[in-house]
Enzyme design. Structure first.
Site, PDB file in Angstrom:
ATOM      1  N   HIS A   1       0.719  -1.236  -0.184  1.00  0.00           N
ATOM      2  CA  HIS A   1       0.070   0.013  -0.029  1.00  0.00           C
ATOM      3  C   HIS A   1       0.745   1.242   0.033  1.00  0.00           C
ATOM      4  O   HIS A   1       0.320   2.328  -0.374  1.00  0.00           O
ATOM      5  CB  HIS A   1      -1.070   0.173   1.046  1.00  0.00           C
ATOM      6  CG  HIS A   1      -0.532   0.274   2.464  1.00  0.00           C
ATOM      7  ND1 HIS A   1      -0.348  -0.434   3.476  1.00  0.00           N
ATOM      8  CD2 HIS A   1      -0.283   1.560   3.229  1.00  0.00           C
ATOM      9  CE1 HIS A   1       0.229   0.019   4.499  1.00  0.00           C
ATOM     10  NE2 HIS A   1       0.073   1.111   4.337  1.00  0.00           N
TER      11      HIS A   1
ATOM     12  N   ASP B   1       1.152  -7.681   2.464  1.00  0.00           N
ATOM     13  CA  ASP B   1       1.048  -6.379   2.113  1.00  0.00           C
ATOM     14  C   ASP B   1       2.471  -5.945   2.006  1.00  0.00           C
ATOM     15  O   ASP B   1       3.110  -5.045   2.853  1.00  0.00           O
ATOM     16  CB  ASP B   1       0.299  -5.390   3.213  1.00  0.00           C
ATOM     17  CG  ASP B   1       0.053  -4.027   2.714  1.00  0.00           C
ATOM     18  OD1 ASP B   1       0.793  -3.397   1.906  1.00  0.00           O
ATOM     19  OD2 ASP B   1      -0.814  -3.255   3.233  1.00  0.00           O
TER      20      ASP B   1
ATOM     21  N   SER C   1       4.004   2.301   8.460  1.00  0.00           N
ATOM     22  CA  SER C   1       3.639   1.336   7.432  1.00  0.00           C
ATOM     23  C   SER C   1       5.094   1.073   6.880  1.00  0.00           C
ATOM     24  O   SER C   1       5.596   1.975   6.331  1.00  0.00           O
ATOM     25  CB  SER C   1       2.722   1.791   6.233  1.00  0.00           C
ATOM     26  OG  SER C   1       1.366   1.470   6.898  1.00  0.00           O
TER      27      SER C   1
HETATM   28  N1  ARG Z   1      -4.828   0.748   7.338  1.00  0.00           N
HETATM   29  C1  ARG Z   1      -3.394   0.733   6.565  1.00  0.00           C
HETATM   30  C2  ARG Z   1      -2.773   1.710   6.910  1.00  0.00           C
HETATM   31  O1  ARG Z   1      -3.203   2.977   7.546  1.00  0.00           O
HETATM   32  C3  ARG Z   1      -3.466   0.231   5.407  1.00  0.00           C
HETATM   33  C4  ARG Z   1      -4.056   0.954   4.334  1.00  0.00           C
HETATM   34  C5  ARG Z   1      -3.975   0.357   2.895  1.00  0.00           C
HETATM   35  N2  ARG Z   1      -5.120  -0.720   2.487  1.00  0.00           N
HETATM   36  C6  ARG Z   1      -6.051  -0.475   2.106  1.00  0.00           C
HETATM   37  N3  ARG Z   1      -7.167  -1.342   2.059  1.00  0.00           N
HETATM   38  N4  ARG Z   1      -6.613   0.810   1.930  1.00  0.00           N
HETATM   39  O2  ARG Z   1      -2.231   2.752   6.222  1.00  0.00           O
HETATM   40  N1  GLU Z   2      -1.111   1.526   7.339  1.00  0.00           N
HETATM   41  C1  GLU Z   2      -0.688   2.560   8.118  1.00  0.00           C
HETATM   42  C2  GLU Z   2       0.373   3.422   7.372  1.00  0.00           C
HETATM   43  O1  GLU Z   2       0.205   3.622   6.285  1.00  0.00           O
HETATM   44  C3  GLU Z   2       0.140   1.999   9.284  1.00  0.00           C
HETATM   45  C4  GLU Z   2      -0.859   1.544  10.203  1.00  0.00           C
HETATM   46  C5  GLU Z   2      -1.258   2.349  11.189  1.00  0.00           C
HETATM   47  O2  GLU Z   2      -1.774   3.535  11.100  1.00  0.00           O
HETATM   48  O3  GLU Z   2      -0.971   1.868  12.398  1.00  0.00           O
HETATM   49  O4  GLU Z   2       1.406   3.969   7.824  1.00  0.00           O
END
Ligand code: ARG
Ligand code: GLU
Length: 716
Positions: free
Chosen positions: A86, A222, A645
């Site tokens: 991502h 991921d 991330s």
């Molecule tokens: N929640 C994770 C973060 O904050 C992954 C985001 C990417 N995945 C998605 N399905 N949008 O960035």
């Molecule tokens: N998916 C998040 C990012 O892009 C990390 C997850 C979080 O926020 O802890 O940094």
């Protein structure tokens, strides 16, 4: 005496299962003073110096900030970088078309010449971190106004910059910590030639997509791979065919042993932003005002965009990256609100404040300095409640209606024309460049429907004084005519207009109906809110700085860590499951079996590639499986946030065991109120990453670049 006995009983009750505080995002250069002892008690086998050392290569030399929004780490001596799918998503999307759909099919470079350049993407190493608080705060006395204080500090920092030692190709930056009570200087090295090396298809790298996002149990692979290129002297250089793979000071070894429940783990990366020291009134506002308003706006935009993406392959590619980032924050705010409620964050913070006030009142000197702080904060938060809400609604509306956000980029061009022809030309060049990608990913039908929905919502939620006379309760007709006549939705007309002589171009742009709508919305917003919000925000900043100073003084026994501010941090914890609610227990590991349980053939989010099913059926896991099973993801109590991330999850010896990519739903409020019982970070197991590269993609040449280790067998 009673207390001591209670303490002993507690110890006995938990014997064999000592509980550690895992809250905190710590500065790597201070670990030896603040954390090393605890980290060792929790199982760490290396020293703080192995993590951060400026005199020889240490773990910190393998970690980079990727583009300022994610973390990545070097995993080979040829500059191979590991990060999340991502984090690479926008790069992958930029390289994708219906013919070469890397989002759907994945991409693997089998030779250096196949690696793909990504103009604008950067990788930044931290060379050194120095504290400069004393210099920064020199001559800053308690009687200065917030503005005087800031200008004094700015002057001091300029002097620090002028005298700091660095090489010509390095950069420096200075950041405030603890709300401006401490300052640190960072010497950095930024590489600008970062090429895409490999990515799995979305059915692995984004498996479960938005339904599974922020949720445990998780089954997403991921990850993606980049490579840093340098000039012949191994220094940063703009993209060039002559560049060569970067030779790092340090790269991470990768563990094939995985982790067990209760094993020590740490996450090393660049967390973006937390607000752990807010006043209870601020938390209540997030919960009651800001989150609901922002969620509602995005819900409308996302429902419409989703409908168009599901109906049209080309739109699905165009909006893939934008949709993911809009949906990501939208879903997080919902989890955060639930978590703040469930952990009674406001009540807890009020209790903390009561304790603070009691201590302050008992000490005459503190009482003089800090006696009214809490009341002042509460009053100022009350005053900013509506202005802050209007700011959020305005910003979210402008952000999510593309014709409006594009319009906000045209206005500076028009304004520049009255300054000078040079200023105009500069902005014009930038805007033409920007508009290429913008139009490539623009669907007029999608944006038109979003525009109607969000403008209608804007009219119904904002006070009358913010609403231009042209807007109505129902804006369908207005939007239709806008989209028929505005240049901003016609790439060819827009570009042609910008090619005309400046005065002609400016006359045409200024009379464009979409540009006019944006300017009147911006003008009303500015007249009604900008000065109010800024004045109150400045006051709050001053109060927060004092409040932080007061907390550091009053709670001497407490070990404080600074809020995340996109600087390098270490967080540590233990692998463990959790109980999200009564009678429910979550395990700490997921396996490929779980991917197959979630598999829905042909589904938008839960499809599984045929090759992966075949490997699963044959249990063909190579050296990466354990007892006939393929580990996929695991969780631990590391305190992480957005920006973490792509951060490596390291074992007790500093080997990479996993790749951080998310947090669990019940724990997303950890940015404001960390709770060790339910806050968990989510990582992909390193063995799953290797399995996908090697067995699934047949890119074993990349695995052979890496250094694989068996720390549990070898004890290192
Ligand atoms: N929640 C994770 C973060 O904050 C992954 C985001 C990417 N995945 C998605 N399905 N949008 O960035
Ligand atoms: N998916 C998040 C990012 O892009 C990390 C997850 C979080 O926020 O802890 O940094």
């Amino acid at each position: 005496m009673k207390k001591i006995i209670a303490g002993i009983t507690l110890l006995i009750l938990f014997s064999g299962k000592v509980l550690f505080a895992t809250e905190g995002m710590w500065l790597p250069q201070l670990l030896s003073v603040l954390n090393e002892k605890e980290m060792k008690e929790m199982g760490m086998k290396i020293t703080a110096k192995d993590i951060y050392d400026v005199s020889r290569g240490s773990l910190k030399d393998a970690i980079v900030s990727l583009g300022g929004f994610c973390t990545a780490e070097v995993i080979s001596d040829k500059g191979l970088l590991l990060t999340n799918h991502h984090c690479a998503y926008s790069a992958i999307q930029q390289h994708s078309s219906l013919q070469n759909n890397y989002i759907d099919n994945g991409f693997w470079a089998f030779s250096a010449s196949e690696e793909l350049a990504n103009p604008g993407l950067t990788a930044t190493f931290i060379i050194r971190i120095d504290e400069v608080t004393q210099q920064a705060l020199e001559g800053v006395t308690g009687d200065l106004t917030e503005r005087e204080r800031q200008s004094r500090i700015d002057k001091n920092l300029n002097a620090v910059r002028a005298s700091a030692q660095k090489e010509s190709w390095q950069h420096m930056l200075i950041r405030p910590f603890f709300e401006g009570n401490k300052y640190y200087l960072f010497i950095t090295e930024t590489f600008t030639d970062v090429r895409l090396v490999g990515t799995p298809p979305s059915s692995i790298g984004k498996f479960g997509s938005d339904t599974d996002n922020w949720v445990w149990p998780r089954h997403t692979g991921d990850f993606a791979l980049f490579r840093i290129y340098a000039d012949k002297n191994n220094r940063p250089a703009e993209y060039s065919k002559e560049n060569v793979p970067y030779k790092p000071k340090r790269s991470l070894s990768i563990s094939l042993d995985g982790l067990n429940r209760n094993d020590f783990t740490m996450v090393f990366g660049f967390p973006g932003r937390t607000q752990e020291y807010l006043h209870s009134a601020a938390i209540a506002q997030v919960l009651e005002k800001q989150n609901p308003a922002k969620i509602e706006i995005r819900t409308r935009a996302l429902n419409i965009t989703d409908k168009y993406m599901r109906g049209n392959e080309a739109i699905k590619i165009q909006y893939a990256s934008k949709f993911a980032s809009t949906a990501n924050a939208w879903k997080k705010w919902q989890g955060e609100s639930l978590g703040l409620e469930k952990t009674r964050a406001v009540a807890k913070r009020k209790a903390y404040e009561a304790d603070f006030q009691k201590r302050v009142d008992a000490n005459p000197e503190w009482k003089k300095l800090y006696g009214t702080l809490l009341q002042d904060l509460a009053d100022t938060y009350t005053a900013i409640e509506n202005p802050a809400l209007y700011r959020d609604i305005f910003n979210e509306t402008m952000r999510n209606v593309e014709i409006l956000s594009f319009g906000t980029r045209v206005i500076p061009l028009i304004n520049a024309s009255s300054r000078s022809a040079d200023a105009y030309e500069d902005i014009k060049t930038e805007l033409l460049e920007y508009s290429k990608d913008y139009f490539k990913n623009y669907s007029k039908e999608t944006d038109r429907e979003v525009a109607v929905a969000l403008l209608n919502l804007f009219v119904s939620t904002m006070p009358q004084s913010f609403v231009p006379a042209t807007l109505q309760a129902d804006n369908s007709a207005l939007v239709t005519s806008l989209f028929n006549s505005s240049l901003l939705v016609h790439p060819d007309n827009f570009t042609a207009t910008l090619q005309k002589p400046m005065d002609d171009a400016v006359a045409t742009l200024s009379s464009d109906p979409a540009v006019q709508l944006v300017s009147s919305m911006a003008r009303l917003y500015s007249e009604n809110n900008v000065a109010t919000v800024n004045t109150l925000q400045e006051k709050l900043n001053g109060l927060q700085q004092k409040y932080m100073e007061a907390q550091l003084t009053v709670f001497k026994e407490k070990r404080f860590y600074p809020d995340a501010n996109s600087t390098m941090r270490v967080t540590y914890g233990k692998v463990n499951g959790y109980s999200p609610r009564d009678a429910v227990e979550y395990d700490h590991y997921t396996y490929l079996d779980g991917v197959m349980e979630k598999y829905v053939p042909g589904d938008y989010e839960f499809d599984v590639p045929a090759k992966l099913i075949e490997l699963y059926n044959k249990k063909d896991y190579g050296p990466y499986g354990v007892n006939g099973k393929m580990p996929v993801c695991f969780i631990a109590s590391n305190h992480t946030t957005g920006g973490n991330s792509g951060s490596p999850a390291l074992d007790a010896w500093g080997n990479l065991v996993g790749l951080n990519f998310d947090r669990v739903w019940e724990g997303t409020m950890s940015d404001i109120n960390y709770d060790p019982s339910i806050c968990r970070n989510i990582m992909v197991d390193a063995r799953y990453i290797l399995f996908i590269i090697d067995k699934f993609a047949g890119a074993g040449h990349l695995v052979r670049e890496m250094k694989l280790v068996h720390p549990k067998k070898q004890g290192k």
